[in-house]
Write an enzyme that holds these catalytic residues in place. Structure first.
Site, PDB file in Angstrom:
ATOM      1  N   ASP A  50      -2.436   0.582   7.501  1.00  0.00           N
ATOM      2  CA  ASP A  50      -1.706   0.554   6.146  1.00  0.00           C
ATOM      3  C   ASP A  50      -1.216  -0.996   6.003  1.00  0.00           C
ATOM      4  OD1 ASP A  50      -1.752   3.309   5.508  1.00  0.00           O
ATOM      5  OD2 ASP A  50      -1.157   3.572   7.457  1.00  0.00           O
TER       6      ASP A  50
ATOM      7  N   ASP B   4       1.050  -1.392   0.038  1.00  0.00           N
ATOM      8  CA  ASP B   4       0.091   0.100   0.070  1.00  0.00           C
ATOM      9  C   ASP B   4       1.205   1.266   0.023  1.00  0.00           C
ATOM     10  OD1 ASP B   4      -2.139   1.602   0.216  1.00  0.00           O
ATOM     11  OD2 ASP B   4      -2.342   1.601   2.479  1.00  0.00           O
TER      12      ASP B   4
ATOM     13  N   GLU C  37      -1.037  -1.361  -4.828  1.00  0.00           N
ATOM     14  CA  GLU C  37      -2.451  -0.706  -4.928  1.00  0.00           C
ATOM     15  C   GLU C  37      -2.098   0.361  -5.860  1.00  0.00           C
ATOM     16  OE1 GLU C  37      -5.473  -0.965  -1.817  1.00  0.00           O
ATOM     17  OE2 GLU C  37      -5.019   1.233  -1.757  1.00  0.00           O
TER      18      GLU C  37
END
Lengths: 164, 164
Positions: free
Chosen positions: B139, B7, B66
């Site tokens: 996260d 991420d 992502e």
């Protein structure tokens, strides 16, 4: 002082190297290309390796990177962000200080105002480098303009610091 | 197959490693941090070195990143683009194939629909990994969700390829 200017892109990445001092001279410039048909990871690797090689060959003291924040859409911003990142990483890993300039700052420093077109920037770059011909694409000229902008900024900073 | 999910961010970068096979298991997860007070080049270097170390330690077969294209402004897009680039470069230089998933794809794969909030994604990640506790920030959970999304995508691809 030797400056490497970079006009970042993930397909075409312009670079220009100039030496500043009593006079300002062109050391080298060109464009790195990565086929848009390649997956993004191969393109980033190709361009990253290319910028690392340029830094190793020309050994710039400082690196200046164009940083457009206005006039691009979100998708372009992702792409430019990626291209900037590889240039920033290559410079920082080689220990070269990195500075950032917007396109308006570059145009303003090089051509005297912030809205000059690419052809005007090219003409001013050639004038400042004392060149009659410059057989390179506009991406390379833009990179040279970024390098010249950085040299001028440093020159002004030195004059301010010395009170002259 | 071992998957590293990422991420990306230029201050916080979440990572999560999962093994897929007869069962899906958590290998490791966490968050890399780079102080927002550091200049961008130091942050990118710190995070790039961190991702390289994670890849060296966990040796993932594939990397999933992502890739938000919607719902961010131009300035955020530059930052995410930079963070993605360092993750992509680290993976590609280690020879690991890279895949990209939008936040909606990740949520849809992990929680069954594209609009789950972070807490729901976390609950589904814990369920899929058979965990009663997950003492990591959101996260890291998001990064695990990306890795799980990739494992499921590969699983579906294999079933389609084998005609089952």
């Amino acid at each position: 002082m030797r400056v490497l200017g970079i006009d970042p892109g993930t397909v075409l990445l312009g670079y220009g190297v100039v030496d500043g001092g009593a006079s300002t001279t062109l050391v080298g410039c060109g464009v790195l290309k990565a086929s848009p048909r390649l997956p993004v990871e191969r393109r980033l690797c190709t361009l990253f390796d290319g910028v690392c090689e340029i830094i190793e060959s020309f050994r710039p003291d400082e690196v200046a990177i164009e940083e457009p924040f206005a006039g691009v859409n979100v998708r372009s911003a992702f792409m430019v962000g990626r291209a900037q990142a590889l240039a920033i990483l290559a410079a920082a890993r080689a220990g070269a200080p990195v500075s950032y300039y917007s396109p308006a700052e570059v145009k303003s420093h090089v051509s005297g105002y912030g809205r000059g077109d690419k052809a005007q920037v090219r003409a001013m770059v050639m004038l400042q480098l004392g060149l009659k011909e410059l057989d390179e694409s506009l991406d390379a000229t833009d990179a040279l303009a970024v390098a010249l902008c950085h040299l001028q900024t440093r020159h002004v900073e030195r004059r301010l610091a010395s009170g002259r």
